[in-house]
Design a protein around this motif. Structure first.
Motif, PDB file in Angstrom:
ATOM      1  N   ALA A 141      -3.355   5.710   3.199  1.00 44.22           N
ATOM      2  CA  ALA A 141      -4.754   5.568   2.780  1.00 44.22           C
ATOM      3  C   ALA A 141      -4.783   5.003   1.361  1.00 44.22           C
ATOM      4  O   ALA A 141      -5.645   4.217   1.005  1.00 44.22           O
ATOM      5  CB  ALA A 141      -5.444   6.924   2.812  1.00 44.22           C
ATOM      6  N   ASP A 142      -3.808   5.383   0.572  1.00 45.81           N
ATOM      7  CA  ASP A 142      -3.678   4.922  -0.806  1.00 45.81           C
ATOM      8  C   ASP A 142      -2.186   4.739  -1.054  1.00 45.81           C
ATOM      9  O   ASP A 142      -1.441   5.715  -1.095  1.00 45.81           O
ATOM     10  CB  ASP A 142      -4.272   5.961  -1.748  1.00 45.81           C
ATOM     11  N   CYS A 195       0.780   7.551  -0.810  1.00 54.05           N
ATOM     12  CA  CYS A 195       1.424   7.675   0.506  1.00 54.05           C
ATOM     13  C   CYS A 195       2.676   6.835   0.559  1.00 54.05           C
ATOM     14  O   CYS A 195       2.610   5.603   0.631  1.00 54.05           O
ATOM     15  CB  CYS A 195       0.446   7.240   1.599  1.00 54.05           C
ATOM     16  N   TRP A 228      -1.245  11.084   4.983  1.00 52.85           N
ATOM     17  CA  TRP A 228      -1.530   9.740   5.464  1.00 52.85           C
ATOM     18  C   TRP A 228      -2.817   9.704   6.277  1.00 52.85           C
ATOM     19  O   TRP A 228      -3.295  10.731   6.763  1.00 52.85           O
ATOM     20  CB  TRP A 228      -0.386   9.277   6.357  1.00 52.85           C
ATOM     21  N   GLN A 229      -3.331   8.514   6.474  1.00 55.25           N
ATOM     22  CA  GLN A 229      -4.375   8.283   7.456  1.00 55.25           C
ATOM     23  C   GLN A 229      -3.679   8.293   8.816  1.00 55.25           C
ATOM     24  O   GLN A 229      -2.607   7.694   8.952  1.00 55.25           O
ATOM     25  CB  GLN A 229      -5.045   6.928   7.252  1.00 55.25           C
ATOM     26  N   SER A 271      -0.463   4.273  -3.552  1.00 54.65           N
ATOM     27  CA  SER A 271       0.117   4.970  -4.699  1.00 54.65           C
ATOM     28  C   SER A 271       0.398   6.442  -4.380  1.00 54.65           C
ATOM     29  O   SER A 271       1.155   7.090  -5.078  1.00 54.65           O
ATOM     30  CB  SER A 271      -0.807   4.865  -5.907  1.00 54.65           C
TER      31      SER A 271
END
Length: 136
Positions: A123-124, A128, A88-89, A126
């Motif tokens: 972040a994405d 995360c 993840w971010q 699809s």
């Protein structure tokens, strides 16, 4: 596949497609009435076994402490759940981890780096997500 005059051979050219709907397989020799199940009901039945849930979390935390929350599944799972969490971010914390898991949801937390606001988000979407699998 053989076709008589006036019929079309759907398999005569590569790339041809065809669709089939309203098929019901029966065990035995006696057919039963066709069972019409709406999409919502069928989705709930599937989600008892498998679900992906994107999550994000932000909160104030103290350095070194775990900061997180309980995230409920959309549908109660039928049995024990195997979970996965992606990359993840993050803001002021480590990558999130999954704590206790239940058939109703799971705890997700991240250790805060320094006292202050911290959080994690996909972040994405699809890539995360938290994945629940109770199909085993």
């Amino acid at each position: 596949l053989r076709c008589t005059s006036g019929q079309t051979n759907l398999l005569s050219t590569s790339g041809n497609t065809w669709q089939l709907s309203r098929v019901q397989l029966e065990l035995g020799y006696k057919p039963t009435d066709f069972e019409f199940v709406d999409y919502g009901t069928e989705l709930i039945k599937c989600q008892r076994y498998y679900e992906r849930m994107p999550v994000e979390f932000y909160a104030y935390g103290n350095a070194g402490n775990g900061n997180g929350a309980f995230f409920p599944w959309k549908v109660t799972k039928r049995s024990a759940v195997a979970t996965k969490v992606g990359t993840w971010q993050v803001l002021n914390c480590a990558q999130p981890l999954i704590g206790n898991t239940y058939n109703t949801g799971c705890n997700v937390y991240a250790v805060v780096t320094s006292t202050g606001y911290a959080g994690f988000w996909p972040a994405d979407a699809s890539l995360c997500y938290i994945e629940a699998d109770s199909s085993f």
